[in-house]
Design a protein around this motif. Structure first.
Motif, PDB file in Angstrom:
ATOM      1  N   TRP A  36      42.448-145.444  -3.466  1.00 34.10           N
ATOM      2  CA  TRP A  36      41.655-145.965  -2.400  1.00 34.10           C
ATOM      3  C   TRP A  36      41.811-147.570  -2.329  1.00 34.10           C
ATOM      4  N   LEU A  37      42.886-147.992  -3.235  1.00 34.63           N
ATOM      5  CA  LEU A  37      43.111-149.567  -3.175  1.00 34.63           C
ATOM      6  C   LEU A  37      44.759-149.562  -2.780  1.00 34.63           C
ATOM      7  N   SER A  38      44.933-150.393  -1.912  1.00 34.81           N
ATOM      8  CA  SER A  38      46.272-150.580  -1.397  1.00 34.81           C
ATOM      9  C   SER A  38      47.086-151.234  -2.508  1.00 34.81           C
ATOM     10  N   ALA A  39      48.330-150.957  -2.474  1.00 31.32           N
ATOM     11  CA  ALA A  39      49.246-151.676  -3.682  1.00 31.32           C
ATOM     12  C   ALA A  39      48.983-152.906  -3.856  1.00 31.32           C
ATOM     13  N   GLU A  40      48.794-153.747  -2.839  1.00 29.76           N
ATOM     14  CA  GLU A  40      48.707-155.183  -2.962  1.00 29.76           C
ATOM     15  C   GLU A  40      47.284-155.435  -3.814  1.00 29.76           C
ATOM     16  N   ALA A  41      46.487-154.678  -3.276  1.00 30.40           N
ATOM     17  CA  ALA A  41      44.888-154.969  -3.612  1.00 30.40           C
ATOM     18  C   ALA A  41      45.026-154.817  -5.028  1.00 30.40           C
ATOM     19  N   ALA A  42      45.664-153.657  -5.429  1.00 29.96           N
ATOM     20  CA  ALA A  42      45.463-153.012  -6.915  1.00 29.96           C
ATOM     21  C   ALA A  42      46.274-154.213  -7.696  1.00 29.96           C
ATOM     22  N   GLN A  43      47.236-154.735  -7.299  1.00 31.28           N
ATOM     23  CA  GLN A  43      47.837-155.709  -8.122  1.00 31.28           C
ATOM     24  C   GLN A  43      47.213-157.049  -8.200  1.00 31.28           C
ATOM     25  N   ALA A  44      46.449-157.432  -7.125  1.00 32.10           N
ATOM     26  CA  ALA A  44      45.819-158.452  -6.960  1.00 32.10           C
ATOM     27  C   ALA A  44      44.571-158.649  -7.814  1.00 32.10           C
ATOM     28  N   MET A  67      44.171-156.829 -10.649  1.00 30.84           N
ATOM     29  CA  MET A  67      44.804-156.835 -12.019  1.00 30.84           C
ATOM     30  C   MET A  67      45.049-158.211 -12.607  1.00 30.84           C
ATOM     31  N   GLN A  68      45.589-159.130 -11.580  1.00 34.78           N
ATOM     32  CA  GLN A  68      45.811-160.373 -11.738  1.00 34.78           C
ATOM     33  C   GLN A  68      44.588-161.248 -11.673  1.00 34.78           C
ATOM     34  N   ARG A  69      43.664-160.990 -10.729  1.00 32.34           N
ATOM     35  CA  ARG A  69      42.307-161.787 -10.756  1.00 32.34           C
ATOM     36  C   ARG A  69      41.579-161.442 -11.902  1.00 32.34           C
ATOM     37  N   ALA A  70      41.485-160.219 -12.524  1.00 28.58           N
ATOM     38  CA  ALA A  70      40.676-159.737 -13.904  1.00 28.58           C
ATOM     39  C   ALA A  70      41.234-160.423 -14.942  1.00 28.58           C
ATOM     40  N   VAL A  90      43.923-169.689 -23.302  1.00 30.22           N
ATOM     41  CA  VAL A  90      45.250-169.061 -23.566  1.00 30.22           C
ATOM     42  C   VAL A  90      45.928-168.932 -21.859  1.00 30.22           C
ATOM     43  N   GLN A  91      46.968-168.953 -22.143  1.00 25.02           N
ATOM     44  CA  GLN A  91      47.759-168.936 -20.854  1.00 25.02           C
ATOM     45  C   GLN A  91      48.086-167.595 -20.613  1.00 25.02           C
ATOM     46  N   MET A  92      47.388-166.946 -19.192  1.00 26.25           N
ATOM     47  CA  MET A  92      47.705-165.295 -19.103  1.00 26.25           C
ATOM     48  C   MET A  92      48.861-165.432 -18.053  1.00 26.25           C
ATOM     49  N   GLN A  93      50.058-165.305 -18.577  1.00 26.32           N
ATOM     50  CA  GLN A  93      51.154-165.333 -17.982  1.00 26.32           C
ATOM     51  C   GLN A  93      51.715-164.050 -17.387  1.00 26.32           C
ATOM     52  N   PHE A  94      51.746-164.059 -15.795  1.00 24.29           N
ATOM     53  CA  PHE A  94      52.064-162.723 -15.304  1.00 24.29           C
ATOM     54  C   PHE A  94      53.511-162.763 -15.046  1.00 24.29           C
ATOM     55  N   ALA A  95      54.226-161.873 -15.623  1.00 24.19           N
ATOM     56  CA  ALA A  95      55.772-161.931 -15.435  1.00 24.19           C
ATOM     57  C   ALA A  95      56.124-160.879 -14.375  1.00 24.19           C
ATOM     58  N   ARG A 139      33.493-153.914  -8.353  1.00 27.53           N
ATOM     59  CA  ARG A 139      33.366-155.040  -9.422  1.00 27.53           C
ATOM     60  C   ARG A 139      33.369-154.468 -10.579  1.00 27.53           C
ATOM     61  N   LEU A 140      32.692-153.386 -11.089  1.00 28.47           N
ATOM     62  CA  LEU A 140      32.872-152.848 -12.260  1.00 28.47           C
ATOM     63  C   LEU A 140      34.183-152.635 -12.811  1.00 28.47           C
ATOM     64  N   LEU A 141      35.044-152.094 -12.041  1.00 28.31           N
ATOM     65  CA  LEU A 141      36.430-151.672 -12.082  1.00 28.31           C
ATOM     66  C   LEU A 141      37.133-153.258 -12.687  1.00 28.31           C
ATOM     67  N   GLN A 142      36.983-154.300 -11.880  1.00 30.30           N
ATOM     68  CA  GLN A 142      37.183-155.795 -12.050  1.00 30.30           C
ATOM     69  C   GLN A 142      36.665-156.280 -13.537  1.00 30.30           C
ATOM     70  N   LYS A 143      35.532-155.908 -13.647  1.00 32.13           N
ATOM     71  CA  LYS A 143      34.862-156.434 -14.823  1.00 32.13           C
ATOM     72  C   LYS A 143      35.469-155.535 -16.279  1.00 32.13           C
ATOM     73  N   VAL A 144      35.917-154.177 -16.165  1.00 32.38           N
ATOM     74  CA  VAL A 144      36.551-153.281 -17.092  1.00 32.38           C
ATOM     75  C   VAL A 144      37.572-153.879 -17.340  1.00 32.38           C
ATOM     76  N   ILE A 145      38.664-154.242 -16.377  1.00 34.34           N
ATOM     77  CA  ILE A 145      39.718-155.052 -16.635  1.00 34.34           C
ATOM     78  C   ILE A 145      39.854-156.021 -17.399  1.00 34.34           C
ATOM     79  N   THR A 146      38.919-157.292 -16.979  1.00 34.17           N
ATOM     80  CA  THR A 146      38.756-158.417 -17.729  1.00 34.17           C
ATOM     81  C   THR A 146      38.349-158.244 -19.141  1.00 34.17           C
ATOM     82  N   HIS A 147      37.458-157.153 -19.337  1.00 39.00           N
ATOM     83  CA  HIS A 147      37.209-156.705 -20.826  1.00 39.00           C
ATOM     84  C   HIS A 147      38.316-156.217 -21.522  1.00 39.00           C
TER      85      HIS A 147
END
Ligand SMILES: [Zn+2]
Length: 193
Positions: free
Chosen positions: A37-45, A47-50, A59-64, A122-130
């Motif tokens: 249900w997420l586009s590839a772009e939205a899924a990656q965005a 993750m990065q936002r979370a 802490v530098q959260m360096q996306f590589a 929003r729950l998904l984003q919070k779980v990823i941040t956690h």
């Protein structure tokens, strides 16, 4: 993949299992098995936002970039991605290795097929941040409103209203692992001619 034995999760305010010595968490994203249900772009965005809130802890959260290395494989590469290779009741564990108080690897695995994530992104984003909190060394918090609480969705909080930012308590627990670095005093800053 054999599932490693998991200790029963517990809330504790003990310091984490380790830290990234350079205060940099370099991670890659594996887009395989992203939720339909997420586009590839939205899924990656997402993750990065979370990952971003933890920068507030110094802490530098360096996306590589994107990788095809599977999350959960212990290869000294930090990978965040999606996986069905986990017990059904889990939303997403963080797996890794540490030695003598230093983190060597942290992989974030998120279960992509949970209906609750589709209903409440929003729950998904919070779980990823956690999970990124675990990735930099935090344990569970005993406070319900923390991002690092054991229950991602505490009673009485509607998933649409879940906080996505760190609480002061989350930040204090993170700073116990990564103490705030003193700013140089003005007379220590050298002027270059
Ligand atoms: Zn957790």
């Amino acid at each position: 993949m054999a599932w490693p034995a998991l200790a029963a999760p517990q809330a504790s305010d003990k310091p984490g299992p380790g830290a990234w010595p350079t205060r940099v968490f370099t991670w890659r994203y594996n887009p395989q098995h992203a939720p339909a249900w997420l586009s590839a772009e939205a899924a990656q965005a997402l993750m990065q936002r979370a990952a971003e809130p933890w920068a507030a802890c110094g802490v530098q959260m360096q996306f590589a970039g994107v990788t095809d290395l599977p999350p959960g494989k212990m290869d000294r590469s930090n990978v965040a991605g999606w996986s069905l290779q986990m017990p059904r009741q889990l939303r997403g564990p963080t797996l890794g290795q540490a030695k003598a108080g230093r983190l060597l690897e942290r992989d974030v695995l998120i279960r992509p097929d949970r209906r609750e994530f589709e209903r409440f992104p929003r729950l998904l984003q919070k779980v990823i941040t956690h999970e990124f909190g675990h990735a930099i060394g935090l344990t569970h918090s005993s406070r319900c409103d923390d991002v690092m609480t054991l229950a991602a969705d505490c009673p009485k909080v509607h998933p649409r209203q879940l906080p996505l930012e760190l609480t002061a308590h989350d930040l204090a627990r993170c700073h116990a692992i990564y103490p705030p670095q003193p700013q140089p005093k003005p007379n220590e800053i050298k002027n270059t001619p």
